[in-house]
Design an enzyme around this catalytic site. Structure first.
Site, PDB file in Angstrom:
ATOM      1  N   GLU A 255       0.834  -1.229   0.000  1.00  0.00           N
ATOM      2  CA  GLU A 255       0.000   0.000   0.000  1.00  0.00           C
ATOM      3  C   GLU A 255       0.854   1.257   0.000  1.00  0.00           C
ATOM      4  O   GLU A 255       0.477   2.279   0.566  1.00  0.00           O
ATOM      5  CB  GLU A 255      -0.897   0.018   1.239  1.00  0.00           C
ATOM      6  CG  GLU A 255      -2.168  -0.739   1.078  1.00  0.00           C
ATOM      7  CD  GLU A 255      -2.813  -0.478  -0.251  1.00  0.00           C
ATOM      8  OE1 GLU A 255      -3.192  -1.462  -0.887  1.00  0.00           O
ATOM      9  OE2 GLU A 255      -2.893   0.685  -0.685  1.00  0.00           O
TER      10      GLU A 255
HETATM   11  C1  FAD Z   1       2.628  -9.695  -0.034  1.00  0.00           C
HETATM   12  C2  FAD Z   1       2.392  -8.539  -0.952  1.00  0.00           C
HETATM   13  C3  FAD Z   1       1.094  -8.190  -1.276  1.00  0.00           C
HETATM   14  C4  FAD Z   1       0.855  -7.120  -2.151  1.00  0.00           C
HETATM   15  N1  FAD Z   1      -0.432  -6.843  -2.554  1.00  0.00           N
HETATM   16  C5  FAD Z   1      -0.624  -5.984  -3.585  1.00  0.00           C
HETATM   17  C6  FAD Z   1      -1.917  -5.839  -4.196  1.00  0.00           C
HETATM   18  O1  FAD Z   1      -2.895  -6.436  -3.763  1.00  0.00           O
HETATM   19  N2  FAD Z   1      -2.026  -5.025  -5.271  1.00  0.00           N
HETATM   20  C7  FAD Z   1      -0.970  -4.352  -5.790  1.00  0.00           C
HETATM   21  O2  FAD Z   1      -1.143  -3.647  -6.774  1.00  0.00           O
HETATM   22  N3  FAD Z   1       0.266  -4.449  -5.227  1.00  0.00           N
HETATM   23  C8  FAD Z   1       0.461  -5.245  -4.147  1.00  0.00           C
HETATM   24  N4  FAD Z   1       1.712  -5.378  -3.594  1.00  0.00           N
HETATM   25  C9  FAD Z   1       2.801  -4.566  -4.112  1.00  0.00           C
HETATM   26  C10 FAD Z   1       3.264  -3.494  -3.137  1.00  0.00           C
HETATM   27  O3  FAD Z   1       2.279  -2.497  -3.006  1.00  0.00           O
HETATM   28  C11 FAD Z   1       4.623  -2.962  -3.673  1.00  0.00           C
HETATM   29  O4  FAD Z   1       5.564  -4.001  -3.448  1.00  0.00           O
HETATM   30  C12 FAD Z   1       5.043  -1.693  -2.978  1.00  0.00           C
HETATM   31  O5  FAD Z   1       4.187  -0.634  -3.338  1.00  0.00           O
HETATM   32  C13 FAD Z   1       6.493  -1.284  -3.324  1.00  0.00           C
HETATM   33  O6  FAD Z   1       6.785  -1.421  -4.675  1.00  0.00           O
HETATM   34  P1  FAD Z   1       8.078  -2.238  -5.119  1.00  0.00           P
HETATM   35  O7  FAD Z   1       8.034  -3.556  -4.434  1.00  0.00           O
HETATM   36  O8  FAD Z   1       8.166  -2.240  -6.581  1.00  0.00           O
HETATM   37  O9  FAD Z   1       9.313  -1.437  -4.502  1.00  0.00           O
HETATM   38  P2  FAD Z   1      10.061  -0.211  -5.187  1.00  0.00           P
HETATM   39  O10 FAD Z   1       9.095   0.786  -5.661  1.00  0.00           O
HETATM   40  O11 FAD Z   1      11.046  -0.746  -6.154  1.00  0.00           O
HETATM   41  O12 FAD Z   1      10.839   0.390  -3.928  1.00  0.00           O
HETATM   42  C14 FAD Z   1      12.111  -0.107  -3.453  1.00  0.00           C
HETATM   43  C15 FAD Z   1      12.606   0.833  -2.344  1.00  0.00           C
HETATM   44  O13 FAD Z   1      12.839   2.137  -2.900  1.00  0.00           O
HETATM   45  C16 FAD Z   1      12.102   3.116  -2.199  1.00  0.00           C
HETATM   46  N5  FAD Z   1      11.649   4.135  -3.154  1.00  0.00           N
HETATM   47  C17 FAD Z   1      11.045   3.944  -4.346  1.00  0.00           C
HETATM   48  N6  FAD Z   1      10.785   5.118  -4.924  1.00  0.00           N
HETATM   49  C18 FAD Z   1      11.194   6.078  -4.079  1.00  0.00           C
HETATM   50  C19 FAD Z   1      11.181   7.505  -4.093  1.00  0.00           C
HETATM   51  N7  FAD Z   1      10.643   8.184  -5.101  1.00  0.00           N
HETATM   52  N8  FAD Z   1      11.704   8.159  -3.026  1.00  0.00           N
HETATM   53  C20 FAD Z   1      12.207   7.492  -1.983  1.00  0.00           C
HETATM   54  N9  FAD Z   1      12.243   6.157  -1.916  1.00  0.00           N
HETATM   55  C21 FAD Z   1      11.744   5.448  -2.934  1.00  0.00           C
HETATM   56  C22 FAD Z   1      10.944   2.369  -1.557  1.00  0.00           C
HETATM   57  O14 FAD Z   1      10.463   3.041  -0.403  1.00  0.00           O
HETATM   58  C23 FAD Z   1      11.600   1.039  -1.220  1.00  0.00           C
HETATM   59  O15 FAD Z   1      12.290   1.126  -0.003  1.00  0.00           O
HETATM   60  C24 FAD Z   1       1.953  -6.393  -2.672  1.00  0.00           C
HETATM   61  C25 FAD Z   1       3.264  -6.749  -2.313  1.00  0.00           C
HETATM   62  C26 FAD Z   1       3.486  -7.811  -1.487  1.00  0.00           C
HETATM   63  C27 FAD Z   1       4.906  -8.197  -1.186  1.00  0.00           C
END
Ligand code: FAD
Length: 593
Positions: free
Chosen positions: A438
């Site tokens: 989220e």
């Molecule tokens: C068990 C599970 C259930 C989930 N359920 C859903 C779901 O139902 N629907 C759905 O759509 N998604 C879902 N997700 C996805 C989840 O919302 C994303 O994993 C999350 O939003 C982060 O995206 P990412 O994993 O690509 O990390 P990234 O965006 O790659 O982030 C990696 C790191 O970089 C940091 N970062 C990224 N951009 C910036 C910035 N601009 N400034 C500072 N820091 C930054 C982040 O804070 C993080 O620490 C789920 C994930 C999991 C693991």
């Protein structure tokens, strides 16, 4: 470990601090105190007796994928059936589609109970409620007619399909396509990852809300639209019939919430319908995301409460060493570890963070209720601004607390905390995701600074501080505590002003100060609420209205929070005032040699 809903504390927060009955009158929903207490008691029974017993096995067994079908852990289907039949699913749904229209202030207590009982079980219904909100607010009359009643009842569930392999925090990068069809529908093609409840065996149909791009869409987030894509297409009667062209390609193997299916979802020309206006998908999705962020905050609170209950039970039973000032349990070979100051430190951090977050949850829920239900448009707008400010704080701070309190739960059990059978390590693993999904907590903090603080030049922050300061002035029953809190509130005001100046001057400051500013804000808000709790407790004690031990404990907890937890705010202040320089000065190549 067993779970019992903290009903006494919930009643204190709802009735004595926030006058939930008066709130219900204001919303004109006819719920009186007896009904509210009855609902809380039944909810507590459902969470403790039906859901909590499934939690351990759901972690051991997880979900299974075979031939495209997902099987949830043993007992989930039966428990979900009861959840629907007993009306828990429809608690918050709109009345016109068969919902019960309960205010969030009340439903948040039930949802906290469910989160404590089993985070995995709650995932399925939590997203459905968000789907209902988004559809109710942005869907066409026809879409609402065809889908809402079954989503409200819980007969069907909903999902939120945003994330793609290359698009997580940055949704501007998403690639899923939606091709318009002559009949007004769309064909969606693309792959989504990490979709919670994307496939499961609990409901007859799954309604996916999917973000995708139209062929002529502008690049970036301005070119994203929202679509409703059912797992099964409906026949003329509105019953689920043929399978849509979408499937679960894989289940993720993960650290926690193993009973919640987390799916790779492939859309291969799946039929869907536009929700809201073209290219306005993100705005529509925000309705769902705001609700989901509040719910994830409650997940942090639910985990914290469960870990506190586990830690407290163990600390009362585990015998190790004698109390420093002399034996307490003379009939036993050693004293229970709760006699040791450091064990009490851990328990009181657990207790004051859990109870503090519960107060802030109720306060935020009241704003969410008023945002949609107040009769006066100005009151609705004011509540919407307040809720928008609070949501990132609730999401990030509560989930950080959940992880800290769960970790303290492990610590309280010593080596046994690391062993599976006691349940503490599961809570710690389960809670870890809440800081990530989220929108990561880092992204929440950016939202607080960018959209909520810079967005209005700090006026909502100042309005909130004014409101809390008024209560401090009225807190004559606790002058010493009031002075401590009052000083922090003025420090917060000054800090907000400095942050605004710094961020306007140098945009890199936004990301450099955001996490510390959010944490600072949360600790001070909790302090203001602990002060209010202490005032109510003093009044109850002075009135001799009974339950003196409970109110004494409230006073002592408030004292502990203000003396031993609130000072953390000072460390966050100092860190954020150091600014971006020391973060950005080091060249990337110097991070490791
Ligand atoms: C068990 C599970 C259930 C989930 N359920 C859903 C779901 O139902 N629907 C759905 O759509 N998604 C879902 N997700 C996805 C989840 O919302 C994303 O994993 C999350 O939003 C982060 O995206 P990412 O994993 O690509 O990390 P990234 O965006 O790659 O982030 C990696 C790191 O970089 C940091 N970062 C990224 N951009 C910036 C910035 N601009 N400034 C500072 N820091 C930054 C982040 O804070 C993080 O620490 C789920 C994930 C999991 C693991």
């Amino acid at each position: 470990m067993s779970y019992q809903a903290p009903l006494r504390d919930m009643r204190f927060v709802l009735h004595e601090l926030f006058d939930v009955s008066g709130h219900c009158q204001q919303l004109d929903n006819g719920l009186d105190r007896d009904t509210i207490d009855g609902v809380l008691e039944e909810a507590a029974r459902f969470a403790a007796e039906v859901v909590a017993p499934l939690n351990r096995n759901s972690d051991e067994q997880g979900c299974r994928l075979q031939d495209g079908e997902v099987t949830t852990p043993d007992g989930f289907r039966q428990a979900y059936k009861q959840f629907v039949e007993q009306g828990w699913a429809s608690m918050t749904g709109p009345l016109e589609f068969g919902g019960q229209g309960f205010p969030q202030m009340l439903s948040a207590s039930f949802h906290e109970m469910l989160m404590s009982a089993s985070l995995s079980f709650r995932v399925y219904s939590g997203l459905t409620e968000g789907t209902v909100l988004a559809l109710d607010r942005h869907g066409s009359a026809e879409l609402k007619q065809r889908y809402l009643a079954q989503l409200v009842s819980g007969e069907w569930t909903g999902t939120m399909c945003l994330t793609e392999p290359q698009a997580g925090s940055d949704l501007a990068l998403l690639r899923t396509r939606a091709q318009p069809q002559v009949d007004g529908s769309y064909q969606l093609s693309g792959s989504k990852i990490f979709i919670s409840g994307g496939e499961q065996d609990l409901s007859d149909n799954i309604i996916h809300l999917v973000l995708a791009r139209l062929p002529d869409a502008p690049p970036g987030i301005k070119g994203i639209s929202l679509f409703l894509v059912p797992k099964r297409l409906l026949d003329a009667d509105g019953s689920p019939a043929a399978r849509n062209a979408l499937s679960c390609g894989a289940l993720e193997h993960k650290m926690g919430i193993k009973g919640a299916s987390t799916c790779v979802m492939n859309f291969d020309g799946a039929t869907g319908w536009l929700v809201g206006q073209p290219n306005q998908g993100l705005a529509c999705m925000f309705t769902m995301m705001n609700d989901a962020r509040f719910q994830v905050g409650l997940q942090g609170l639910g985990i914290a409460e469960a870990a506190f209950q586990g830690g407290l039970a163990y600390a009362r039973e585990r015998l190790q060493s004698r109390a420093i000032k002399g034996p307490v349990a003379l009939d036993k070979p050693a004293d229970p570890i709760i006699v040791h100051p450091d064990v009490r430190r851990m328990l009181l951090i657990q207790k004051t963070l859990s109870e503090g977050c519960r107060m802030l949850a109720a306060y935020a829920a009241r704003q969410l209720d008023l945002e949609h239900g107040a009769s006066d448009p100005a009151a609705r707008e004011a509540a919407a601004r307040r809720a928008a400010f609070l949501i990132p704080v609730v999401k990030a701070f509560f989930t950080d607390c959940g992880q800290e309190v769960a970790s303290l739960g492990v610590q309280l059990y010593g080596g046994h905390g690391f062993i599976r059978e006691w349940g503490m390590e599961q809570l710690m693993r389960d809670s870890r995701i809440t800081q990530l999904y989220e929108g990561t907590n880092g992204i929440q903090a950016l939202d607080l600074i960018r959209r909520k603080l810079l967005g209005d030049g700090g006026s909502e922050l100042n309005a909130l501080i004014d409101e809390l300061a008024t209560q401090v002035h009225q807190a004559t029953a606790q002058p010493e505590m009031a002075e401590r809190v009052g000083q922090r509130l003025e420090e917060w005001r000054a800090l907000g002003h400095s942050v605004l100046q710094a961020c306007r001057h140098d945009p890199e400051e936004i990301g450099a100060v955001s996490v510390d500013f959010l944490a600072y804000s949360a600790y001070v808000m909790l302090a203001a609420l602990w002060l209010q709790a202490a005032v109510r407790a003093s009044q109850a004690l002075a009135a001799g209205s009974g339950d003196a031990a409970f109110y004494q404990a409230k006073l002592q907890s408030a004292d502990f929070y203000l003396r031993r937890v609130l000072p953390r705010a000072g460390a966050h202040r100092e860190a954020l005032l150091a600014g971006a320089g020391c973060l950005m000065a080091m060249p990337e190549r110097s991070f490791a040699f």
